[in-house]
Design an enzyme around this catalytic site. Structure first.
Site, PDB file in Angstrom:
ATOM      1  N   HIS A 471       0.834  -1.211   0.000  1.00  0.00           N
ATOM      2  CA  HIS A 471       0.000   0.000   0.000  1.00  0.00           C
ATOM      3  C   HIS A 471       0.867   1.258   0.000  1.00  0.00           C
ATOM      4  O   HIS A 471       0.689   2.147  -0.838  1.00  0.00           O
ATOM      5  CB  HIS A 471      -0.909  -0.019   1.233  1.00  0.00           C
ATOM      6  CG  HIS A 471      -1.781   1.186   1.371  1.00  0.00           C
ATOM      7  ND1 HIS A 471      -3.116   1.185   1.065  1.00  0.00           N
ATOM      8  CD2 HIS A 471      -1.511   2.456   1.804  1.00  0.00           C
ATOM      9  CE1 HIS A 471      -3.634   2.392   1.281  1.00  0.00           C
ATOM     10  NE2 HIS A 471      -2.670   3.175   1.735  1.00  0.00           N
ATOM     11  N   GLU A 472       1.804   1.316   0.928  1.00  0.00           N
ATOM     12  CA  GLU A 472       2.632   2.526   1.022  1.00  0.00           C
ATOM     13  C   GLU A 472       3.538   2.678  -0.198  1.00  0.00           C
ATOM     14  O   GLU A 472       3.803   3.798  -0.640  1.00  0.00           O
ATOM     15  CB  GLU A 472       3.457   2.504   2.310  1.00  0.00           C
ATOM     16  CG  GLU A 472       2.630   2.515   3.583  1.00  0.00           C
ATOM     17  CD  GLU A 472       1.610   3.643   3.649  1.00  0.00           C
ATOM     18  OE1 GLU A 472       1.837   4.709   3.035  1.00  0.00           O
ATOM     19  OE2 GLU A 472       0.567   3.457   4.298  1.00  0.00           O
ATOM     20  N   HIS A 475       1.695   4.505  -2.896  1.00  0.00           N
ATOM     21  CA  HIS A 475       1.815   5.958  -2.755  1.00  0.00           C
ATOM     22  C   HIS A 475       3.167   6.435  -3.279  1.00  0.00           C
ATOM     23  O   HIS A 475       3.270   7.458  -3.964  1.00  0.00           O
ATOM     24  CB  HIS A 475       1.697   6.353  -1.278  1.00  0.00           C
ATOM     25  CG  HIS A 475       0.304   6.359  -0.740  1.00  0.00           C
ATOM     26  ND1 HIS A 475      -0.727   7.055  -1.323  1.00  0.00           N
ATOM     27  CD2 HIS A 475      -0.226   5.763   0.364  1.00  0.00           C
ATOM     28  CE1 HIS A 475      -1.829   6.889  -0.616  1.00  0.00           C
ATOM     29  NE2 HIS A 475      -1.554   6.105   0.405  1.00  0.00           N
ATOM     30  N   HIS A 478       3.323   6.668  -6.992  1.00  0.00           N
ATOM     31  CA  HIS A 478       2.590   7.839  -7.490  1.00  0.00           C
ATOM     32  C   HIS A 478       3.504   9.063  -7.466  1.00  0.00           C
ATOM     33  O   HIS A 478       3.471   9.906  -8.379  1.00  0.00           O
ATOM     34  CB  HIS A 478       1.357   8.062  -6.616  1.00  0.00           C
ATOM     35  CG  HIS A 478       0.258   8.809  -7.285  1.00  0.00           C
ATOM     36  ND1 HIS A 478      -0.888   9.187  -6.634  1.00  0.00           N
ATOM     37  CD2 HIS A 478       0.106   9.272  -8.554  1.00  0.00           C
ATOM     38  CE1 HIS A 478      -1.692   9.822  -7.472  1.00  0.00           C
ATOM     39  NE2 HIS A 478      -1.100   9.896  -8.637  1.00  0.00           N
TER      40      HIS A 478
END
Length: 687
Positions: A471-472, A475, A478
């Site tokens: 998940h991290e 980020h 991105h």
């Protein structure tokens, strides 16, 4: 020594974490702010018509200068939160907030932006530069540029006070976690806990010069008890301490109480919204999000709750019946839920987290995660040495394009430790932008709080921790894969907040993908791949008690939305009374099991009281819709490489340079559908 070859390739200096000291923070920021103010005054004194090169580029230089002075201070406050770093952070924050408000309320600067937007040159700009200017004009309005002088001053006072209160909220929570501990001398009390968890507790005790075991409220330690300890009273004791952190109840009642801070934060946010012409803070919050109104968000959440609640009730009924049948438990309580859920999952699916853990050695998981990304997006990721960090556990990695040219770097800080903020997050260190000297490449921080490795073995993650890591990193991608040259819309900048979780939640899907798991889920000792049977059970577990998990998130999201939408400044409330009343009403509507009266969840809800999710926590659920639908595109194409490149080039590479919905439609060919989310969570039958 830092790696000079890497720095040359990335074309910018990295923070010298081996030389940064708390006492340097305030003087360095003072120098930068003074320089910026002087340059801004000179810039606005010009009589010539503003252009991109004479207005926007100098402002981007100023912003970058501040990020390089303030970014490491903010980061170290979270990961090395000593008394000295707290003092430095708290000395700098008001100065930075004051400067930010000053710039955002500068009428000469606003007029310069308006003049640029009305110029002939503007007509020749592409969509990216136009969005930069449009976002800036919007943000001026949201900063009170049109307010009378007295109200502008009040806006500034509120902004300064809110930054102070939100920092104090987070500090209280960190202090409450650090201050609580339980010394256990009798190992029998820890029956049911894993050997690894007991070894970690023993190591914490030894570090304090104690015999036996030391339990804490850091999540790995708390989870080891609440999910596995057979001793029910021990589970209840830790549950109460965890559920009352930084509050007026529990074992630390009143010591780090966030109650008054919550009330003042809510009141000031409401006043700020009214100053700007909004009915409430929820409306103000949505001004920069995809959703059009609080009522639209509420309808989305309520609709999903109606779909999920019957399944959640069935999940709970099954759990209660199992506890009754297994142990004769007739008074099922919240501190029993995780424990019996693990036992039921083991009986029903033949699966336990501890059975999975040996297959998720940290280094192998990291490498497997990189392999996924390299396959999807055609990039390379390599570990690099010789770069200064803030702790020995931190490692650094460089990203390279298909030709082997470096284009980004990130720091990975994986393990829990004292004086480190709990949770997991990604933050930017350096943002991508094009300068006269070339492209400044992005750098990110990835921070987690996993259980550190025990002597003689690697750190072994739970599957939930694997999901957190992916998940991290989503980020981080991105931020790192952006190809936008204008800093204010590159990476995560300029992205609607309710779309910013799309890349992160998209990455979670690969933690359940059979081909991906076969590649990296291997036993840390034998190297054997996860057996097919175990792999199948893991994939099945994704929808195990998904109803309970869904209504829990919807409870948080509805509470947050209504808390900020329905705040009544005329009503006086003490000790968080109004907060608890609202939460009770939301739970009556959404939840299937209410916690005990002493539960003080809002007092530790830092996402909305100290982070960026105020009136925006729904973003997690909305982004789940986006991410599930995006992953469905991969499933439909049978994981065609072309789909990965398209996701990279539309969602990740374009950052905030276009409207988030437009980018999703560009990738998917249509607006998002909720169907994939319901299918992935096994909730389709409740639709």
């Amino acid at each position: 020594m830092q790696n000079p070859l890497l720095l040359d390739a990335l074309a910018q200096p990295l923070p010298a974490f081996d030389a940064i000291r708390p006492e340097h923070a305030e003087p360095a920021l003072d120098e930068v702010l003074a320089r910026n103010r002087a340059e801004l005054e000179q810039l606005l004194a010009r009589n010539e018509a503003p252009t991109w090169d004479t207005l926007i580029e100098p402002l981007e230089d100023m912003s970058d200068r501040i990020q390089r002075a303030w970014g490491p201070v903010s980061h170290l406050f979270s990961v090395v939160s000593t008394a000295d770093w707290r003092r430095a952070y708290n000395a700098c924050l008001p100065k930075l907030t004051e400067y930010s408000v000053e710039v955002s309320q500068s009428e000469p600067l606003f007029r310069a932006y308006e003049a640029l937007a009305a110029s002939a040159e503007y007509q020749r700009y592409g969509a990216v530069r136009r969005k930069v200017i449009a976002d800036a004009l919007r943000d001026f309005r949201l900063s009170g540029i049109a307010l009378p002088a007295a109200e502008k001053a009040r806006y500034k006072d509120i902004s300064l006070r809110l930054s102070e209160l939100q920092t104090k909220f987070e500090e209280n929570l960190m202090d409450a976690i650090q201050a609580w501990g339980k010394h256990v001398e009798d190992e029998a009390l820890l029956a049911g806990m894993t050997d690894a968890a007991k070894q970690a507790a023993r190591a914490r005790a030894e570090a304090k010069g104690l015999k036996g075991y030391w339990l804490t409220l850091d999540f790995p330690s708390y989870d080891a008890v609440i999910s596995y300890a057979d001793h029910r009273e021990l589970r209840r004791e830790l549950y109460e301490a965890f559920a009352t952190r930084a509050s007026d109840h529990g074992p630390q009642a009143g010591q780090f109480d966030n109650g008054a801070l919550m009330e003042e934060i809510l009141a000031l946010r409401h006043e700020l919204a009214r100053l700007l012409g909004y009915a409430n803070y929820a409306e103000l919050s949505l001004a920069t999000k995809m959703a059009e109104s609080p009522d639209e968000v509420e309808r989305f959440l309520v609709d999903l709750a109606q779909r999920a609640k019957p399944r959640a009730q069935a999940d709970l009924d099954e759990l209660r019946a199992f506890a009754r049948e297994r142990d004769g438990l007739d008074d099922f309580a919240p501190w029993d839920a995780a424990y019996y859920s693990e036992k039921l999952k083991e009986q029903k699916l033949g699966l336990s987290d501890e059975e999975l853990r040996p297959y998720f050695a940290f280094d192998r998981v990291v490498r497997g995660m990189f392999d996924v990304v390299q396959r999807l997006y055609g990039i390379g990721i390599d570990k690099v040495d010789g770069i200064a960090t803030w702790h020995a556990d931190v490692s650094t990695y460089v990203l390279k394009d298909g030709d082997g040219v470096p284009f980004g770097l990130f720091y990975l800080d994986p393990y829990a430790r004292a004086e480190k903020r709990s949770g997991a997050w990604m933050d930017e260190c350096i943002n991508r932008r094009r300068t006269p000297g070339g492209v400044q490449q992005p750098v990110a921080y990835l921070t987690c709080n996993f259980t550190p490795p025990l002597p003689g073995q690697p750190a072994l993650l739970t599957h939930d921790e694997v999901v957190t890591l992916f998940h991290e990193f989503g980020h981080g991608l991105h931020h790192l894969l952006t190809r936008v040259d204008e800093a204010s819309v590159a990476g995560i900048h300029g992205v609607a907040w309710d779309a910013v979780e799309l890349p992160s939640q998209f990455m979670e899907n690969w933690c359940y993908d059979a081909a991906t798991l076969k590649h990296f889920a291997r036993h840390w000792q034998s190297g054997a791949p996860m057996p097919e049977e175990l792999l199948g059970k893991l994939r099945q577990s994704r929808s195990f008690h998904a109803g309970l998990g869904t209504v829990r998130q919807l409870e948080f999201a509805l509470f947050d939305l209504r808390l900020h939408r329905d705040f009544d400044p005329a009503r006086k409330s003490e000790h968080g009374a109004r907060v608890l009343e609202l939460l009770d009403r939301v739970r009556d509507e959404v939840a299937v099991m209410k916690p005990p009266a002493f539960n003080r969840m809002p007092w530790s809800f830092s996402h909305i009281f100290a982070g960026g999710y105020a009136a925006g926590y729904y973003s997690y659920k909305w982004a789940e819709v986006l991410s599930a639908d995006a992953f469905a595109a991969f499933e439909e194409s049978e994981f065609s490489p072309e789909i990965g490149y398209r996701f990279r080039d539309t969602i990740l590479a374009q950052g905030g340079s276009k409207d988030a919905m437009d980018l999703f439609v560009e990738f998917r060919g249509r607006k998002p559908s909720i169907d994939a989310l319901l299918r992935h969570n096994g909730l389709g039958e409740t639709a």
